[in-house]
Every structure is written in C-alpha cells, then in structure tokens.
Motif scaffolding. Structure first.
Motif, PDB file in Angstrom:
ATOM      1  N   ASP A  84       0.805  -1.216   0.000  1.00  0.00           N
ATOM      2  CA  ASP A  84       0.000   0.000   0.000  1.00  0.00           C
ATOM      3  C   ASP A  84       0.846   1.279   0.000  1.00  0.00           C
ATOM      4  OD1 ASP A  84      -2.317  -1.494   0.005  1.00  0.00           O
ATOM      5  OD2 ASP A  84      -2.596  -1.375   2.189  1.00  0.00           O
ATOM      6  N   TYR A  85       1.977   1.278   0.718  1.00  0.00           N
ATOM      7  CA  TYR A  85       2.737   2.506   0.931  1.00  0.00           C
ATOM      8  C   TYR A  85       4.043   2.590   0.133  1.00  0.00           C
ATOM      9  CZ  TYR A  85      -0.341   3.096   4.983  1.00  0.00           C
ATOM     10  OH  TYR A  85      -1.434   3.236   5.811  1.00  0.00           O
ATOM     11  N   VAL A  86       4.583   1.455  -0.285  1.00  0.00           N
ATOM     12  CA  VAL A  86       5.889   1.450  -0.957  1.00  0.00           C
ATOM     13  C   VAL A  86       5.774   0.675  -2.262  1.00  0.00           C
ATOM     14  CG1 VAL A  86       8.378   1.288  -0.526  1.00  0.00           C
ATOM     15  CG2 VAL A  86       6.801   1.265   1.411  1.00  0.00           C
ATOM     16  N   GLY A  87       4.645   0.835  -2.941  1.00  0.00           N
ATOM     17  CA  GLY A  87       4.354   0.074  -4.142  1.00  0.00           C
ATOM     18  C   GLY A  87       4.772   0.764  -5.420  1.00  0.00           C
ATOM     19  N   ILE A  88       3.993   0.596  -6.460  1.00  0.00           N
ATOM     20  CA  ILE A  88       4.330   1.111  -7.785  1.00  0.00           C
ATOM     21  C   ILE A  88       4.351   2.633  -7.796  1.00  0.00           C
ATOM     22  CG2 ILE A  88       3.565   1.182 -10.192  1.00  0.00           C
ATOM     23  CD1 ILE A  88       2.437  -1.642  -9.777  1.00  0.00           C
ATOM     24  N   VAL A  89       3.400   3.265  -7.090  1.00  0.00           N
ATOM     25  CA  VAL A  89       3.346   4.729  -6.956  1.00  0.00           C
ATOM     26  C   VAL A  89       3.448   5.072  -5.471  1.00  0.00           C
ATOM     27  CG1 VAL A  89       1.969   6.804  -7.338  1.00  0.00           C
ATOM     28  CG2 VAL A  89       1.970   4.977  -9.048  1.00  0.00           C
ATOM     29  N   ARG A  90       4.352   6.015  -5.135  1.00  0.00           N
ATOM     30  CA  ARG A  90       4.637   6.340  -3.740  1.00  0.00           C
ATOM     31  C   ARG A  90       4.403   7.828  -3.479  1.00  0.00           C
ATOM     32  NH1 ARG A  90      10.328   2.935  -4.228  1.00  0.00           N
ATOM     33  NH2 ARG A  90       9.323   0.889  -4.445  1.00  0.00           N
ATOM     34  N   SER A  91       4.440   8.193  -2.199  1.00  0.00           N
ATOM     35  CA  SER A  91       4.373   9.604  -1.807  1.00  0.00           C
ATOM     36  C   SER A  91       5.195   9.774  -0.542  1.00  0.00           C
ATOM     37  CB  SER A  91       2.927  10.036  -1.556  1.00  0.00           C
ATOM     38  OG  SER A  91       2.429   9.425  -0.372  1.00  0.00           O
ATOM     39  N   ASP A  92       5.568  11.006  -0.241  1.00  0.00           N
ATOM     40  CA  ASP A  92       6.352  11.267   0.964  1.00  0.00           C
ATOM     41  C   ASP A  92       5.607  10.815   2.216  1.00  0.00           C
ATOM     42  OD1 ASP A  92       8.397  12.326  -0.520  1.00  0.00           O
ATOM     43  OD2 ASP A  92       7.920  14.421  -0.095  1.00  0.00           O
ATOM     44  N   ARG A  93       4.322  11.118   2.267  1.00  0.00           N
ATOM     45  CA  ARG A  93       3.555  10.771   3.468  1.00  0.00           C
ATOM     46  C   ARG A  93       3.460   9.260   3.645  1.00  0.00           C
ATOM     47  NH1 ARG A  93      -2.500  12.974   4.560  1.00  0.00           N
ATOM     48  NH2 ARG A  93      -2.994  11.531   2.871  1.00  0.00           N
ATOM     49  N   HIS A 108      11.366   3.897  -9.327  1.00  0.00           N
ATOM     50  CA  HIS A 108      10.890   4.670  -8.181  1.00  0.00           C
ATOM     51  C   HIS A 108      10.081   5.855  -8.683  1.00  0.00           C
ATOM     52  CE1 HIS A 108      10.902   6.762  -4.314  1.00  0.00           C
ATOM     53  NE2 HIS A 108      11.319   7.843  -4.943  1.00  0.00           N
ATOM     54  N   TYR A 109       8.770   5.828  -8.408  1.00  0.00           N
ATOM     55  CA  TYR A 109       7.905   6.943  -8.802  1.00  0.00           C
ATOM     56  C   TYR A 109       7.241   7.500  -7.553  1.00  0.00           C
ATOM     57  CZ  TYR A 109       4.527   9.855 -11.171  1.00  0.00           C
ATOM     58  OH  TYR A 109       3.801  10.941 -11.597  1.00  0.00           O
ATOM     59  N   ASN A 110       7.564   8.775  -7.250  1.00  0.00           N
ATOM     60  CA  ASN A 110       6.992   9.468  -6.100  1.00  0.00           C
ATOM     61  C   ASN A 110       6.139  10.623  -6.627  1.00  0.00           C
ATOM     62  OD1 ASN A 110       6.508  11.174  -3.847  1.00  0.00           O
ATOM     63  ND2 ASN A 110       8.391  10.482  -2.841  1.00  0.00           N
TER      64      ASN A 110
END
Length: 549
Positions: free
Chosen positions: A441-450, A506-508
């Motif tokens: 959920d948190y470190v998958g294909i699409v990520r965010s800082d939060r 890595h996509y953030n």
C-alpha cells in the motif's frame, strides 16, 4: 543439538549464481552449497523468459550496452554493463557445455550449425533472449544441480535456513544455519562465504517470487557491516496471472515479445497511450500503465491477448503458461489471460565490486542480493540471469586465487541457553501479513512522501517487536525470514525517502520529475568497514539522511 563443520567455501543459495560459482571453483576447493528447501526452491527454477546475450552479427555488445544504459535511467555503471554484456557469449558457451539445451531455430537446414532461437523482450532493440521454451530457469537449474551432484568437491545441504554470519574481527569467518529437519543450529566455518540468496520481493503482498525471497543475504550482510544501495528500485513485473488459485505465477514477458497485446475488459488496447513502444516498453512503464488503468477504472485486472497466434505456436513456445492457465480454466489459445503487476525483482542490494567482493573481508555477494551497477534504476528484461553467471565466474576466479592464503577461525557454537519455546507464534503471522500489506500500500508502484514516512514509522516498530521476539524465543525459519524482511523493507524505505525525484522504478507523486544528476542512495551501517572498490562514486563516505541506526 549443535555441530560444527568446516568447508573452504560456504555458498548460501542454490540458484543460478550459487551453483555456477560452486562449479567454477578449483576442484581441490571444498565447497558447501546451502538451500532453504529443495535445491530447486529458489527463483531460478521458475524463470520463464530466458537470458539476454549477444549471439549473432545482427546484434552487438555496443547495442546491448546502450539498451541497458537507457533502461537504467542514468544509474547504471557503464563499466559494469560493458563487463557483463561482453561476457554473454562465454556464458552461453559454458552453459551449453554443462548440458543446457537451449531452443534452436527450426528454419535452417544445417543442423550442426543451427542458430539459437532468440526472442524479443521489453527495452531490447534486437532479438537477443536465448531460452528453453518458457522453462529456461528450470532447464538451467536441473542441469547445474546434476553437475553439482557429480562434483566430488561440492557438498549440497538442503533444508538449511541461514541465521547470521559469524564475524572474526573485520572478516566473515562462517555462518550459523538452522537445520529445518532437526531444528538445531549448526555452525559452519569457511575461508570464504558467498551470499547468493536472491531478492526480497516477498516483502510485498503480491509477488511473482517463491516464498524464500525474503532478503536474507541483504539483511545478513547489512548486519555484518556492508553498505547497501538503490533498494528503492523494486521492479514490478507487469503481468502475473490474476486468479485466486494462481499464487505467484508469472506470465512471461516473451508473450508480449511475440505480439501479445494488453487490453481493457472491453478489448481496448491501452499501452500506446503511455509509450510509443507499446507492450515492449520497459517494465516500469508497463507496470505503471496497468496500475493507472486499474485505479482509473476500478478494475481488478487487465487482460493479455495472444489468441491471434496459432495453436501450434502457443503450444510450442509457451507450454508452461498454457499448462498452468488450462489448469485454471483459461485457454490462452481462445481466451485472454487476466493479469496484474506484482513485485518481481530487487534491483538494489549489497555493494560489491567486479568480483562480488563486499566491504567485509572474505564475504562475497552475487546475484539478486548484490548491487553491481548493472541494473541502475530499472533492470532490463533477462539481464538478471546473465549477471548471475558473469559475477559468479568472476567471484569464483578471485576466491580460487586467494583462498590458499586464508585460514579457518575457531568459531563459537550457537548458544540457545537463554531462550524458550514461544507460546505466541500467532504474532509472527500477524506481523508478516501487516508488513506485506503495508509495503504494497505505501511502498508500491506509486509512492508519496507521506506514505513513505508512515511506512518508516511502522517498520521501526515492527523491527523492534521482531528483534525482541528473536532474543526471547527459540528461532524458526518463519521468524528468521520475518526478521530479514523487516530489516530489508526498512532499508528500502530509507533509500526511497532519500530520493527526492522520480527515476526508473521509483515513482513518487510528490516529486514526479527526474533530477538533473543521477545519484545513488547508499546506506551505511554503524558497524561499516568500508573499503574502496572499482566504482568510487558508489562509495561516498557521506551518510545519507534517514539511514537506519
């Protein structure tokens, strides 16, 4: 009950990297090869597509190097790429000599000089994937296992789960092994130790990897004092079979290489909207495209269609896929194959030099556990098997040349006098499921800082809980794997947090653009014994922000 044994070389892992290294050691070097389960339980056995190699004059080393550098999004090391690709012909010759029966073209008259049948995969500008139908890994694994069984200097030890490396000052002197049959911890001393344990994709809820891909080698090397790098680059294979009974079955990229199209439920193809190369774009592009369409439309999966090919073609080239799909009521000759992305390959790992040597003396890491500089920010399809064989041969050569100057250390036996049997093993199961769900959920294909910070906080707590459990109770293989996965997952998140851009795998979404300069995310443990290797820019003395203490 514990026991102590001595071998010149300890090889932990029985896949392509571990077995090929053992087979290329000098015949007077006594070698033990350890496997968690059966010798075929690792990822190699399940590799379908094949191995990239330059094998005819329509292709060239320069073209293969250029394709790899492009896929790696600026983080490949040109020296490592050229070194690896230039050895591809020699690797194929060695495998054929061992007895691997790769597919040959059936449209040539001269059987003696018949060319190999080569397929196309994403990111490659030429057909250069040598294969044995869609069972390449199995063909290689079976041949190497047979050769290892016949080698008088190789001892094969199955059902052993590595606990930790044993240090003697600055050098690795051996390893503790849990015997899964007797449940005792055995002590093995070695003049050289090789970690060939594969990747850590089992950190994710959905993965194409077998159960043993729990990052053991990366975690043990980190605890021993080795630096790691680029662990944020987790490759998600775009096409894993979507079926409740499929469990980790990968649908080989070679289908797309032979013209299979990705479609939405209504039959609409969609890859051209994302990349002019369509289905043959690099895996990160294809995986993100599928992820985008699934989220946009609320789909459980998309579909892969190869029904335009003849029955004979599908039966000949993809027997494994056909057999598995038919078993689940899907006929690829008539039906589209439901697919979803899944965690597939760990591109980063333990920093090594051209011989697989690490920061710790007498410790080598090869295969998916290593960061050689070949893959950069995105592994190009079918380069991984090639890397296994090239670095295994290089490590075997260096070990053979230097082992005469090494000595065995007097190692302590495993002490289990202060632990007890656990009456709360359910904790392991709960933590295991929480870890894998959170990483997905948190470190998958699409990520965010939060999301990354949230994962970091929870992983710190999980690591503390697992460490407390490890110190209190008798160890089991499930506990060891959970301990290693928690550690490597935290390293993945730490690497991801340091990267304030999107690059390769890595996509953030908070940093969607690619930075002007390509920098590696190097993490340094507190007990590091860093040495200079052949890639000086990999080995910065600066400790990145967020490194695990």
């Amino acid at each position: 009950m514990t026991k102590k044994s001595h071998f010149d070389v300890l090889v932990i892992g029985s896949g392509a990297a571990g077995l090929s290294l053992a087979l290329q050691l000098p015949s007077d070097v006594r070698c033990a090869v350890f496997s968690k389960g059966a010798l075929s339980s690792g990822s190699t056995f399940w590799a379908q597509g094949g191995m990239a190699a330059v094998l005819h004059d329509r292709d060239s080393v320069e073209k293969h190097v250029a394709d790899t550098l492009l896929a790696g999004a600026g983080l490949c090391h040109p020296d490592a790429v050229e070194f690896t690709v230039s050895q591809s012909r020699a690797v194929v010759d060695w495998l054929v000599e061992q007895g691997v029966d790769f597919d040959r073209r059936d449209d040539q008259q001269d059987q003696e000089f018949q060319e190999f049948h080569l397929t196309m995969e994403g990111g490659h500008s030429h057909r250069r994937i040598i294969h044995a139908a869609d069972r390449t890994g199995r063909a290689i694994s079976e041949v190497l296992t047979e050769q290892a069984r016949k080698a008088p200097n190789i001892t094969l030890l199955t059902d052993r789960c590595a606990v930790d490396l044993i240090m003697d000052g600055p050098r690795c002197a051996g390893v503790y092994m849990l015997n899964r049959t007797t449940q005792g911890v055995e002590t093995y001393a070695g003049k050289a130790t090789v970690l060939a344990t594969g990747g850590a994709s089992k950190a994710y809820l959905y993965t194409s990897n077998p159960d043993g891909a729990s990052g053991d080698g990366i975690a043990m090397a980190w605890r021993a004092g080795c630096r790691v790098a680029d662990l944020e680059f987790n490759q998600f294979h775009p096409t894993c079979l979507y079926h409740p009974e499929a469990k980790s079955f990968l649908v080989t990229e070679a289908l797309r290489g032979e013209g299979a199209r990705l479609q939405l439920p209504d039959g609409e193809p969609f890859m051209q909207k994302f990349d002019s190369r369509g289905e043959l774009a690099p895996r990160d592009v294809v995986a993100r495209a599928i992820d985008h369409e699934m989220k946009r439309l609320g789909l459980p999966c998309v579909y892969l269609d190869i029904t335009h090919k003849s029955d004979e073609f599908i039966e000949t080239h993809f027997p494994t896929v056909l057999e598995r799909c038919l078993r689940l009521g899907i006929d690829p000759r008539r039906d589209r194959i439901p697919v979803v992305p899944a965690a597939h390959y760990t591109c980063g790992g333990v920093l090594v030099d051209q011989h697989g040597a690490t920061d710790v003396q007498q410790l080598y890491v090869i295969g998916e556990s290593a960061c050689t500089g070949l893959h950069g920010a995105n592994r190009m399809a079918s380069n991984s098997l090639l890397e296994c064989f090239v670095y295994a041969a290089s490590a075997a050569q260096q070990i053979g040349e230097t082992i005469a100057t090494s000595e065995f250390a007097d190692l302590p036996l495993w002490d289990s006098s202060r632990v007890s049997q656990s009456d709360e093993k359910i904790v392991i199961r709960h933590n295991w499921h929480e870890l894998r769900t959170m990483m997905w959920d948190y470190v998958g294909i699409v990520r965010s800082d939060r999301r990354l910070r949230r994962a970091q906080r929870r992983l710190n707590l999980l690591n503390a809980e697992v460490d407390d459990y490890y110190r209190r109770f008798t160890i089991t293989s499930e506990l060891l794997e959970l301990r290693n996965l928690c550690q490597v997952s935290l390293l993945m998140v730490e690497c991801a947090i340091t990267r304030k851009e999107s690059r390769g795998l890595h996509y953030n979404q908070d940093h969607p653009n690619t930075g002007e300069s390509a920098e590696h995310s190097v993490l340094v443990p507190d007990n590091a014994m860093a040495q200079q290797h052949t890639f000086p820019d990999y080995h910065s003395s600066a400790r990145p922000q967020g490194v695990t203490k």
